[in-house]
Design a protein around this motif. Structure first.
Motif, PDB file in Angstrom:
ATOM      1  N   ILE A  61       0.850  -1.200   0.000  1.00 49.35           N
ATOM      2  CA  ILE A  61       0.000   0.000   0.000  1.00 49.35           C
ATOM      3  C   ILE A  61       0.886   1.251   0.000  1.00 49.35           C
ATOM      4  O   ILE A  61       0.649   2.205  -0.746  1.00 49.35           O
ATOM      5  N   ARG A  62       1.936   1.207   0.814  1.00 44.53           N
ATOM      6  CA  ARG A  62       2.825   2.366   0.898  1.00 44.53           C
ATOM      7  C   ARG A  62       3.472   2.668  -0.445  1.00 44.53           C
ATOM      8  O   ARG A  62       3.540   3.831  -0.866  1.00 44.53           O
ATOM      9  N   VAL A  63       3.925   1.628  -1.129  1.00 48.12           N
ATOM     10  CA  VAL A  63       4.574   1.855  -2.426  1.00 48.12           C
ATOM     11  C   VAL A  63       3.583   2.443  -3.419  1.00 48.12           C
ATOM     12  O   VAL A  63       3.890   3.393  -4.147  1.00 48.12           O
ATOM     13  N   TYR A  99      11.082  -1.845  -2.528  1.00 50.83           N
ATOM     14  CA  TYR A  99      11.407  -1.401  -3.886  1.00 50.83           C
ATOM     15  C   TYR A  99      12.281  -2.366  -4.667  1.00 50.83           C
ATOM     16  O   TYR A  99      12.139  -2.454  -5.890  1.00 50.83           O
ATOM     17  N   PRO A 100      13.203  -3.111  -4.020  1.00 54.33           N
ATOM     18  CA  PRO A 100      14.029  -4.023  -4.817  1.00 54.33           C
ATOM     19  C   PRO A 100      13.215  -5.066  -5.573  1.00 54.33           C
ATOM     20  O   PRO A 100      13.700  -5.639  -6.537  1.00 54.33           O
ATOM     21  N   ARG A 101      11.967  -5.300  -5.170  1.00 55.05           N
ATOM     22  CA  ARG A 101      11.168  -6.314  -5.856  1.00 55.05           C
ATOM     23  C   ARG A 101      10.656  -5.838  -7.204  1.00 55.05           C
ATOM     24  O   ARG A 101      10.271  -6.635  -8.037  1.00 55.05           O
ATOM     25  N   PHE A 102      10.614  -4.545  -7.393  1.00 61.11           N
ATOM     26  CA  PHE A 102       9.991  -4.029  -8.612  1.00 61.11           C
ATOM     27  C   PHE A 102      11.027  -3.792  -9.693  1.00 61.11           C
ATOM     28  O   PHE A 102      12.175  -3.455  -9.415  1.00 61.11           O
ATOM     29  N   LYS A 103      10.555  -3.974 -10.909  1.00 61.65           N
ATOM     30  CA  LYS A 103      11.432  -3.712 -12.051  1.00 61.65           C
ATOM     31  C   LYS A 103      11.139  -2.321 -12.569  1.00 61.65           C
ATOM     32  O   LYS A 103      10.036  -2.044 -13.032  1.00 61.65           O
ATOM     33  N   PHE A 104      12.089  -1.444 -12.470  1.00 62.38           N
ATOM     34  CA  PHE A 104      11.919  -0.126 -13.082  1.00 62.38           C
ATOM     35  C   PHE A 104      13.299   0.439 -13.397  1.00 62.38           C
ATOM     36  O   PHE A 104      14.306  -0.005 -12.870  1.00 62.38           O
ATOM     37  N   ARG A 105      13.318   1.420 -14.265  1.00 59.73           N
ATOM     38  CA  ARG A 105      14.588   2.005 -14.683  1.00 59.73           C
ATOM     39  C   ARG A 105      14.668   3.449 -14.203  1.00 59.73           C
ATOM     40  O   ARG A 105      13.647   4.058 -13.900  1.00 59.73           O
ATOM     41  N   VAL A 106      15.880   3.951 -14.154  1.00 53.13           N
ATOM     42  CA  VAL A 106      16.066   5.329 -13.703  1.00 53.13           C
ATOM     43  C   VAL A 106      16.525   6.162 -14.894  1.00 53.13           C
ATOM     44  O   VAL A 106      17.615   5.976 -15.398  1.00 53.13           O
ATOM     45  N   PRO A 107      15.697   7.062 -15.353  1.00 58.71           N
ATOM     46  CA  PRO A 107      16.093   7.888 -16.503  1.00 58.71           C
ATOM     47  C   PRO A 107      17.155   8.921 -16.113  1.00 58.71           C
ATOM     48  O   PRO A 107      17.091   9.510 -15.030  1.00 58.71           O
ATOM     49  N   GLN A 148       2.964  -3.338 -11.403  1.00 59.80           N
ATOM     50  CA  GLN A 148       3.468  -4.531 -10.719  1.00 59.80           C
ATOM     51  C   GLN A 148       2.875  -4.645  -9.325  1.00 59.80           C
ATOM     52  O   GLN A 148       2.448  -5.724  -8.906  1.00 59.80           O
ATOM     53  N   ALA A 149       2.826  -3.534  -8.605  1.00 58.07           N
ATOM     54  CA  ALA A 149       2.322  -3.564  -7.231  1.00 58.07           C
ATOM     55  C   ALA A 149       0.856  -3.973  -7.210  1.00 58.07           C
ATOM     56  O   ALA A 149       0.409  -4.700  -6.323  1.00 58.07           O
ATOM     57  N   MET A 150       0.114  -3.529  -8.223  1.00 58.88           N
ATOM     58  CA  MET A 150      -1.300  -3.850  -8.286  1.00 58.88           C
ATOM     59  C   MET A 150      -1.505  -5.352  -8.428  1.00 58.88           C
ATOM     60  O   MET A 150      -2.410  -5.928  -7.835  1.00 58.88           O
ATOM     61  N   LYS A 151      -0.634  -5.976  -9.257  1.00 63.06           N
ATOM     62  CA  LYS A 151      -0.755  -7.414  -9.487  1.00 63.06           C
ATOM     63  C   LYS A 151      -0.373  -8.200  -8.242  1.00 63.06           C
ATOM     64  O   LYS A 151      -0.999  -9.189  -7.906  1.00 63.06           O
ATOM     65  N   GLU A 152       0.687  -7.749  -7.544  1.00 67.22           N
ATOM     66  CA  GLU A 152       1.289  -8.605  -6.524  1.00 67.22           C
ATOM     67  C   GLU A 152       0.734  -8.375  -5.127  1.00 67.22           C
ATOM     68  O   GLU A 152       1.059  -9.132  -4.211  1.00 67.22           O
ATOM     69  N   MET A 197       7.706   9.463 -14.565  1.00 65.45           N
ATOM     70  CA  MET A 197       6.288   9.151 -14.396  1.00 65.45           C
ATOM     71  C   MET A 197       5.961   7.839 -15.097  1.00 65.45           C
ATOM     72  O   MET A 197       5.220   7.015 -14.581  1.00 65.45           O
ATOM     73  N   ARG A 198       6.543   7.659 -16.276  1.00 69.31           N
ATOM     74  CA  ARG A 198       6.261   6.419 -17.000  1.00 69.31           C
ATOM     75  C   ARG A 198       6.776   5.210 -16.220  1.00 69.31           C
ATOM     76  O   ARG A 198       6.144   4.155 -16.205  1.00 69.31           O
ATOM     77  N   GLU A 199       7.933   5.377 -15.562  1.00 69.08           N
ATOM     78  CA  GLU A 199       8.467   4.276 -14.753  1.00 69.08           C
ATOM     79  C   GLU A 199       7.590   4.037 -13.526  1.00 69.08           C
ATOM     80  O   GLU A 199       7.370   2.900 -13.124  1.00 69.08           O
ATOM     81  N   SER A 200       7.081   5.109 -12.949  1.00 72.05           N
ATOM     82  CA  SER A 200       6.204   4.973 -11.784  1.00 72.05           C
ATOM     83  C   SER A 200       4.968   4.159 -12.137  1.00 72.05           C
ATOM     84  O   SER A 200       4.488   3.349 -11.340  1.00 72.05           O
ATOM     85  N   ILE A 201       4.469   4.384 -13.347  1.00 70.78           N
ATOM     86  CA  ILE A 201       3.296   3.631 -13.775  1.00 70.78           C
ATOM     87  C   ILE A 201       3.625   2.148 -13.837  1.00 70.78           C
ATOM     88  O   ILE A 201       2.828   1.299 -13.440  1.00 70.78           O
ATOM     89  N   LYS A 202       4.862   1.825 -14.282  1.00 71.77           N
ATOM     90  CA  LYS A 202       5.278   0.414 -14.307  1.00 71.77           C
ATOM     91  C   LYS A 202       5.271  -0.169 -12.907  1.00 71.77           C
ATOM     92  O   LYS A 202       4.812  -1.288 -12.689  1.00 71.77           O
TER      93      LYS A 202
END
Lengths: 386, 392
Positions: free
Chosen positions: B116-118, B258-266, B293-297, B284-289
């Protein structure tokens, strides 16, 4: 049809005929002038009021909101409510301001923009004063406003006002040069400075033989329109009053009706310049089917709408970019446009079209290549760290 | 011959002093009441014509004694105060404070609460960056259109916040060991809607802005912040990453889950205003990713731990052991840290905030020198400050 076309002219005639019954003959010309003046004096502020309404409404729609809709249906009485508010507001004159100049500036800014209306051909036989030098008058009078703006900025004794005034001066003088250059082409082709004659020169093709359909006319129209947006300080050229940088620029220290007068001058200027652009390049009141004044109104409205549209869309230029745009692009473009118009005048039709188009295309491409700010822009790719 | 003569003439012309006029510098106070200082911030600017030759930021107009008040209150009582730091992203402020206290007291956070926090933190990032881009365009002189487009999207997220926490901006949602309340039943559907529609909005936004010639010419190569200077000034967040330094605390520290999520740093390359703008869009686009993932898991379970729940009920009995802790997160504006010292009483002995906007603001002058006034305004806008956080 003919009667509808001449509606306002007939109205004036009726008034004059009615006056003939009790006025001595020598006074009649004066009355004729007075009627025209009254018409303009009513029409101009009304236009300004409803242009503010239109702008708020249109920009509101562009921004997912309604715009004014509380006073009257569709907020149609909003301008009147605004007027009352403006009149009843406290009039603040800053301490240490040059009181006389501070008072004179808003007056001096409105009078020229009202005078502009006198030479506009609103329809067939509907020019208030048919001057032989109508165009010259228009350009000369419109540049007086610059002085008034500087007066306001200087007299306020405020640094933001002063900065705005300096910007206004630099900008308006720079943009007047390409503005005049773009007008010169029309004068060359028509051979007259009278606004009536200019409109008449565009008759033919069922009222659609507008100058904008020629290569030089198109470029001239673009130049004129861009410069006029700048002359009336509207986005993207609104640096003299750039509200995010210098608060409100030259009118920072004005409140109440004085502020409204500055605003009025801006809107009247926007309307007058649009009307002039329509006169010079869009055939004025020429057009098929509809009455002449309606055609003129429609064309002007379209241009005003474009100005509002620009305001709703674009960010602002920076001072130096604005200047280099005027002097490095618009100015040489105006010069080559004069060359193109000259060639158009002296060569037979198909050749003239080809020559003029090529000259303008080449100079456009060349100038946009040479423009140093243009080459620095880059589309960027970004790397990502995992 | 003529050319040589011209050259000679132009050289001698250039050697002459520019002007003999007596010119003066113009000292202007931009702020504290100014349309684009984003609050009550004052820049004491010395201008040579339009060029900035000196710029002194003056802060403190919104000083509210935040740290000292927190030292007089119980740990939980400071939670609502953290909302008021950066009032645009109250969720991340809550999160940073909760993480600091949890470190201090050694409280575990249940799995569901972490998710929820993420979700909340990333939604906040969307809110902040969208708003910032809107306001940046306002500073550039656009007449509110981008801002209002941004507001439209922000509204949807704020509705979610309201439904979850009861408040739109001052959420006060995190608790030590979890969150205040579980997600409400319809939350996931609404979140899904936002996550699905946001990229479309961003595309539209970018079509309007990214390749706009005026925006490009105003923003590119303006207010360049070199890598070394950014690091020396301990700038963080998108400001630092736009200068090309790969430093994202979500990656570096790996706090929460956060280490569980796959995202990139522009990362930007030049470090100008344009990079700062675009890095935020990409973020923002990475945040959506991350949200996807958080929604699924997200697992079912408790939303606050036992220990945390008792602590939330009676805050005066919550006494962390003696010691100190520093909790930090990657807030939308940069590194937001809370340093807490406990002496075993219900109040913190020392409570210190490391506000990203304040520290990022310290290099404002270096970025603005030699620019025009208009540039100084957009540079300030691109730093992304909220005065509630700068002055505390």
């Amino acid at each position: 049809m003919e009667r509808l076309d001449q509606l306002f002219v007939l109205l004036k005639k009726i008034i004059l005929q009615f006056a003939e019954s009790f006025l001595p003959a020598p006074l009649l010309p004066f009355l004729s002038i007075l009627v025209s003046i009254t018409a303009i004096a009513i029409f101009a502020p009304l236009t300004m009021m409803y242009l503010t309404w239109l702008e708020r409404k249109v920009i509101g729609r562009m921004q997912n909101r309604f715009g004014p809709n509380r006073v009257g249906i569709y907020g149609l009485l909003q301008p009147i409510a605004d007027g009352i508010k403006m009149l009843t507001k406290e009039d603040v004159i800053p301490l240490g301001a040059d009181r006389v100049t501070h008072f004179l500036a808003p007056v001096a800014v409105v009078v020229p923009s009202l005078l502009l209306f006198s030479v506009l051909p609103f329809g067939r036989n509907m020019t208030a004063v048919n001057l032989d030098i109508g165009l010259l008058f228009f350009i000369a009078v419109s540049s007086i406003g610059t002085l008034a703006i500087f007066m306001g900025g200087w007299a306020s004794r405020n640094k933001f006002s002063l900065l705005g005034a300096m910007r206004a001066f630099a900008q308006m003088i720079s943009y007047e040069v390409p503005l005049v250059l773009s007008v010169v082409t029309v004068v060359m082709i028509v051979g007259s400075l009278s606004t009536e004659k200019i409109v008449e020169a565009q008759s033919g093709w069922g009222g659609l033989r507008w100058f904008v359909f020629t290569p030089w006319g198109f470029v001239g129209f673009m130049l004129f329109f861009i410069c006029s947006v700048s002359e009336v300080n509207r986005t993207p050229f609104d640096i003299p009053e750039g509200e995010s940088e210098i608060v409100a620029g030259f009118h920072t220290e004005y409140s109440g009706m004085k502020f409204a007068l500055f605003y009025m001058a801006e809107f009247l200027g926007a309307f007058a310049y649009s009307a002039m652009a329509a006169t010079l390049f869009l055939g004025g009141w020429q057009g098929p089917l509809l009455p002449s004044w309606l055609w003129f109104g429609l064309k002007t409205f379209c241009l005003v709408f474009t100005m509002i549209w620009l305001r709703g869309t674009f960010p602002r230029f920076r001072v130096d970019q604005l200047m280099s745009y005027a002097w490095k692009f618009l100015f040489p473009m105006g010069l080559s446009n004069i060359l193109a118009a000259g060639i158009w005048y002296h060569t037979p039709f198909p050749l003239s079209f080809i020559f003029a188009t090529w000259i303008l295309l080449l100079s456009f491409i060349g100038l946009s290549r040479l423009n140093p700010t243009g080459t620095r822009l880059e589309r960027r790719t970004y790397r990502f760290a995992e | 011959m003529f050319v040589i003569w011209l050259l000679v003439i132009s050289r001698t012309e250039m050697d002459k002093p520019e002007t003999t006029l007596d010119t003066q510098m113009l000292e202007v106070n931009i702020g504290p009441q100014h349309p684009s200082t984003h609050g009550v911030f004052r820049m004491n600017v010395t201008l040579d014509g339009e060029t900035v030759v000196r710029l002194k930021p003056a802060m403190g107009y919104l000083h509210r004694n935040h740290e000292k008040i927190a030292e007089g209150a119980s740990y939980l009582a400071s939670m609502p105060f953290t909302d008021r730091l950066d009032y645009i992203c109250s969720m991340t402020n809550n999160l940073a404070y909760a993480i600091a206290v949890e470190k201090l007291a050694g409280i575990e956070v249940p799995e569901r609460a972490q998710y929820i926090r993420v979700i909340m933190a990333e939604l906040t990032r969307l809110v902040n960056h969208t708003l910032l881009v809107g306001f940046l365009l306002n500073d550039l002189g656009a007449f509110f259109t981008p801002t209002l487009y941004a507001f439209r999207e922000r509204e949807k997220i704020l509705d979610l916040f309201e439904a979850t926490s009861g408040a739109r901006m001052m959420c006060n949602y995190m608790r030590f060991g979890g969150v205040k309340a579980d997600l409400h039943p319809g939350f996931m559907e609404k979140l899904k809607e936002i996550v699905e529609n946001y990229p479309r909005f961003l595309d539209e936004f970018e079509k309007l802005l990214t390749e706009n010639e005026i925006l490009m010419s105003r923003c590119q190569h303006v207010g360049i912040l070199p890598k070394h200077l950014a690091v020396d000034a301990s700038a963080t967040g998108p400001l630092l990453r736009a200068s090309g330094v790969d430093y994202d605390i979500r990656k570096v520290d790996g706090y929460s889950i956060y280490p569980r999520f796959k995202f990139r740093v522009p990362l930007g390359s030049v470090g100008d205003v344009y990079d700062r703008y675009y890095v935020r869009i990409l973020e923002m686009r990475e945040s959506i990713k991350i949200l996807e993932q958080a929604m699924k898991e997200i697992p079912p379970g408790e939303f606050i731990s036992k220990q945390g729940a008792t602590g939330a009920k009676s805050p005066r009995t919550f006494r962390p052991p003696k010691g100190d802790a520093y909790g930090r997160i990657e807030s939308p504006k940069g590194e937001l840290g809370f340093y807490l010292v406990s002496d075993g009483t219900p109040n913190p002995y020392r409570y210190h905030v490391r506000p990203p906007s304040f520290i990022n603001l310290t290099i404002l002058e270096d970025m603005c020198l030699g620019c025009k006034v208009a540039d100084a305004i957009i540079i300030l806008g691109s730093v992304d400050i909220v005065l509630g956080e700068v002055d505390r």
